[in-house]
Design an enzyme around this catalytic site. Structure first.
Site, PDB file in Angstrom:
ATOM      1  N   HIS A  44     -12.708  10.101 -10.101  1.00  0.00           N
ATOM      2  CA  HIS A  44     -11.356   9.559  -9.936  1.00  0.00           C
ATOM      3  C   HIS A  44     -10.270  10.599 -10.215  1.00  0.00           C
ATOM      4  O   HIS A  44      -9.167  10.507  -9.663  1.00  0.00           O
ATOM      5  CB  HIS A  44     -11.170   8.346 -10.851  1.00  0.00           C
ATOM      6  CG  HIS A  44     -11.934   7.135 -10.387  1.00  0.00           C
ATOM      7  ND1 HIS A  44     -11.545   6.374  -9.314  1.00  0.00           N
ATOM      8  CD2 HIS A  44     -13.093   6.585 -10.831  1.00  0.00           C
ATOM      9  CE1 HIS A  44     -12.399   5.392  -9.109  1.00  0.00           C
ATOM     10  NE2 HIS A  44     -13.364   5.491 -10.019  1.00  0.00           N
ATOM     11  N   ASP A  47      -4.343   4.097  -1.944  1.00  0.00           N
ATOM     12  CA  ASP A  47      -4.252   5.358  -1.198  1.00  0.00           C
ATOM     13  C   ASP A  47      -3.252   5.262  -0.053  1.00  0.00           C
ATOM     14  O   ASP A  47      -3.393   5.938   0.961  1.00  0.00           O
ATOM     15  CB  ASP A  47      -5.634   5.750  -0.658  1.00  0.00           C
ATOM     16  CG  ASP A  47      -6.238   4.656   0.225  1.00  0.00           C
ATOM     17  OD1 ASP A  47      -5.621   3.582   0.328  1.00  0.00           O
ATOM     18  OD2 ASP A  47      -7.307   4.880   0.792  1.00  0.00           O
ATOM     19  N   ASN A  93     -13.475   9.842  -4.119  1.00  0.00           N
ATOM     20  CA  ASN A  93     -13.577   9.357  -5.499  1.00  0.00           C
ATOM     21  C   ASN A  93     -15.044   9.282  -5.941  1.00  0.00           C
ATOM     22  O   ASN A  93     -15.390   9.668  -7.059  1.00  0.00           O
ATOM     23  CB  ASN A  93     -12.936   7.972  -5.628  1.00  0.00           C
ATOM     24  CG  ASN A  93     -11.473   8.041  -6.023  1.00  0.00           C
ATOM     25  OD1 ASN A  93     -11.018   9.036  -6.564  1.00  0.00           O
ATOM     26  ND2 ASN A  93     -10.739   6.987  -5.734  1.00  0.00           N
TER      27      ASN A  93
END
Length: 273
Positions: A162, A192, A157
């Site tokens: 993102h 995640d 990220n």
């Protein structure tokens, strides 16, 4: 008129009455002699009132037919129009109920689905795992639970943005779904993390082989090649996967998830040595 009779719209007296605004006739052959259906049925008298919905749409007609010249009482038209209005109101009420039920079903589905990946969410997982444990208790089967954690997700990220992280999550979800059997269940726990659940061997049997097989299947599925929104590519080596085989008679949903999570962290530490 025989029950279930179907007549092409263009040949119906309903269409003719609507088009002409004719409420009643005692002489159908003289008014609408071109109607084959009316002639074959021997219809002499016909009365028809449209059933109009509030938006002006004609839903249908309230009609009656006779093979003899009929006479309508003085207030017949007023009564028939009242009944047509009541029918229209009931139809709209039913349509509203169907629309509300459909919308409620959509909202319920949305509440149980992860908006990004399209797989079930944490709430749906808890419901499914509760159901699965109960079913396994009755059937004498063990329950397999796997916790999947995407290693190095934050650095991805940070480096790519993102949108790249979202693309990776969606790719992993698709590949995990692809290796699920019909009775398996995959959900996004949040962030995640994904959780897999399914039935295992019979209670009391050694689950080591089932654990090893499922671990290998899921770990391979998390390795992917992702084309990022920026057109760059990301070769993701795979996630940390912890698998447990549980006896449903001595396990709750929370305990099952904790044990799978703990197994995942053991794998994660070994992968990062």
């Amino acid at each position: 008129i025989p029950e279930g009779l179907a007549v092409p719209w263009g040949d119906t007296l309903c269409r003719r009455a609507l088009q002409e605004g004719r409420f009643f006739t005692q002489d159908v052959p003289a008014c609408w002699g071109d109607s084959d259906a009316a002639a074959s049925l021997g219809i002499q008298s016909y009365v028809s009132v449209p059933v109009n919905l509030s938006d002006g749409v004609v839903f249908g007609t309230l009609c009656a037919a006779s093979s003899k010249p009929a006479h309508l009482p003085e207030h017949a038209e007023k009564v028939l129009r009242l009944f047509a209005k009541l029918i229209a109101q009931q139809v709209e009420r039913e349509q509203l109920m169907q629309a509300l039920q459909q919308r409620n079903a959509q909202l319920t589905e949305m509440a149980l689905v992860d908006s990004l990946t399209g797989v079930p969410n944490r709430r749906a997982l808890y419901q499914e795992l509760e159901r699965l444990l109960a079913w396994a208790r009755r059937s004498g089967r063990s329950v397999m639970v796997a916790f999947v954690d995407l290693d190095d997700f934050k650095p991805i990220n940070d480096q790519y943005g993102h949108e790249a992280g979202d693309a990776l999550l969606c790719a992993v979800a698709r590949q995990l779904q692809a290796v699920c059997r019909e009775s398996d269940y995959l959900a996004r726990m949040g962030g995640d993390e994904f959780v897999f659940t399914g039935l295992g061997p019979a209670t009391g049997q050694d689950g080591a082989e089932a654990i090893a097989g499922l671990h290998q299947r899921l770990e391979r599925a998390t390795a992917c090649h992702v084309v990022l929104p920026s057109a760059a590519t990301l070769d993701y080596p795979g996630a940390s996967v912890g698998v447990v085989c549980l006896d449903p008679t001595s396990c709750t949903v929370d305990a099952a998830l904790r044990r799978a999570d703990a197994a995942m962290y053991v794998v994660k530490k070994l992968r990062h040595k």
